[in-house]
Design an enzyme around this catalytic site. Structure first.
Site, PDB file in Angstrom:
ATOM      1  N   TRP A   5       0.827  -1.205   0.000  1.00  0.00           N
ATOM      2  CA  TRP A   5       0.000   0.000   0.000  1.00  0.00           C
ATOM      3  C   TRP A   5       0.858   1.250   0.000  1.00  0.00           C
ATOM      4  CZ3 TRP A   5      -4.311  -1.246  -1.853  1.00  0.00           C
ATOM      5  CH2 TRP A   5      -4.978  -2.416  -1.474  1.00  0.00           C
ATOM      6  N   ASP A  11      -1.680   6.538   6.676  1.00  0.00           N
ATOM      7  CA  ASP A  11      -2.721   5.617   6.215  1.00  0.00           C
ATOM      8  C   ASP A  11      -3.025   4.689   7.396  1.00  0.00           C
ATOM      9  OD1 ASP A  11      -4.233   3.601   5.105  1.00  0.00           O
ATOM     10  OD2 ASP A  11      -2.897   3.213   3.411  1.00  0.00           O
ATOM     11  N   LYS A  67     -12.266  -2.086   6.875  1.00  0.00           N
ATOM     12  CA  LYS A  67     -11.522  -2.949   7.787  1.00  0.00           C
ATOM     13  C   LYS A  67     -12.026  -2.817   9.223  1.00  0.00           C
ATOM     14  CE  LYS A  67      -8.380  -3.242   4.283  1.00  0.00           C
ATOM     15  NZ  LYS A  67      -7.608  -2.447   3.346  1.00  0.00           N
TER      16      LYS A  67
END
Ligand SMILES: *Cc1c(COP(=O)(O)O)cnc(C)c1O
Length: 357
Positions: free
Chosen positions: A101, A169, A193
């Site tokens: 990511w 993030d 999530k």
């Protein structure tokens, strides 16, 4: 069919209580005679929902007044572009590369300026978090991926970037542990999530940082527009924001982020203690940097990995297959995963070890 223990990395398990509440309100929300799915985003009923969601996020995370809270679309992946488009001033930024990511984030930022990889843990397949102390003073911001969903690592410390805004993030660790928001310039997290179903991205941004964006920035990618319009510049995913509100109400009732953190430490410790003492199973992340949310582990060969995943699935423990870049298994144990889910997972791992050593 009975509910399973779902160890998926995302979209992932939601609290049963939340699903049941949504079920009871599905056909008529709060005497409106309609579902939230059918409701105008400009209606009084929905305005109350979105305001409550923001209020609860602010309360649960202790977000200071000078930060904006936004519910945006396009997933965390859109933030990879929005962050540089809105925060670049010198068009220079530093990224710490701790996984797939982070890699996507830096590549997107390189399209609009000089995004530099300040440190990386690629040398050991991203199994640890590099320690960084020195930051380039000409940087507009420093970007980190606080919890690495695929590799199961997390920052247990906050990089001291001084005057340079820290961007994080937090897609896979938001609300799982206590975080001092004032240490960050901007935080973003895809919902699927730890917050809600997929469809929204939470962005928490210090207001002075989002005043100006690059001229080329599309209107829909300007934080200032969304901030000024209280996340209602265009039609938001109303139902997802409603589920988010229910999740936050659940979290508050459970005791808030502090209680969640204690529960998460308990769950992760059960699994790590077993892995550390097992002769068959092994964790893959460096001990000092291990995630509380995503726990990758492996057996000595792929046949055994497959056998374990199949055995577990038959007993109602699903989505344990690891990401292809790590292999083996991964147990994602977000806030909604009950302690019993992890406890019982460890039991079947013990049994598997006995039968296969
Ligand atoms: C899942 C994930 C993403 C991608 O999220 P999308 O909402 O699918 O764009 C980004 N960063 C991290 C850390 C993730 O876990």
């Amino acid at each position: 069919m009975d509910r399973v223990f779902n160890f998926a990395a995302g979209p992932s398990m939601l609290p049963l209580e939340v699903l049941k509440k949504a079920q009871t309100e599905l056909l008529s929300y709060n005497n409106t005679g309609m579902s939230v799915m059918e409701m105008s985003h400009r209606s009084a009923a929905f305005e109350e929902i979105i305001n409550k969601a923001e209020e609860l996020i602010r309360e649960l995370m202790g977000i200071p007044e000078n930060y904006s809270v936004m519910f945006l679309q396009g997933g965390a992946s859109t933030q990879f572009a929005m962050v540089p488009l809105n925060l670049y001033k010198n068009k220079k930024a530093d990224y710490i590369l701790t996984g797939a990511w982070a890699d996507k984030a830096v590549k997107e930022a390189q399209k609009y300026g000089e995004a530099r990889v300040l440190a990386s843990s690629k040398d050991k397949n991203f199994s640890y978090i590099p320690k960084v102390k020195d930051f380039n003073q000409d940087s507009d911001y420093v970007h980190i991926t606080m919890n690495n969903t695929i590799y199961g690592t997390r920052y247990t410390w906050i990089p001291q970037t001084g005057k340079i805004p820290l961007v994080a993030d937090m897609s896979s660790n938001i609300l799982s542990e206590q975080i001092d928001v004032s240490k960050f310039g901007l935080i973003y997290a895809g919902a699927q999530k730890n917050l809600a179903p997929s469809g929204i991205t939470l962005v928490i941004a210090r207001k002075d940082l989002i005043e100006n964006c690059l001229d080329i920035t599309p209107t829909m990618l300007q934080y200032k527009i969304h901030d000024e319009n209280k996340s209602l510049y265009n039609t938001p995913p109303c139902f997802i924001i409603y589920i988010l509100k229910l999740v936050l109400e659940w979290l508050k009732k459970e005791g808030g982020v502090k209680t969640m953190e204690e529960k998460n430490i308990k769950k992760a410790s059960m699994l790590y203690n077993f892995l550390d003492n097992s002769k068959l199973f092994a964790g893959t992340a460096a001990k000092e940097d291990r995630s509380l949310m995503n726990i990758p582990f492996v057996l000595p060969n792929d046949d055994l990995n497959k056998k374990f995943i199949d055995t577990a699935k038959k007993q109602g423990f699903v989505e344990l297959k690891g990401h292809r870049s790590v292999g083996g298994m991964r147990a994602s144990i977000y806030n909604a995963m009950p302690v019993e889910g992890v406890k019982e997972l460890v039991e079947i791992m013990k049994k598997f070890e006995k039968e296969n050593s």
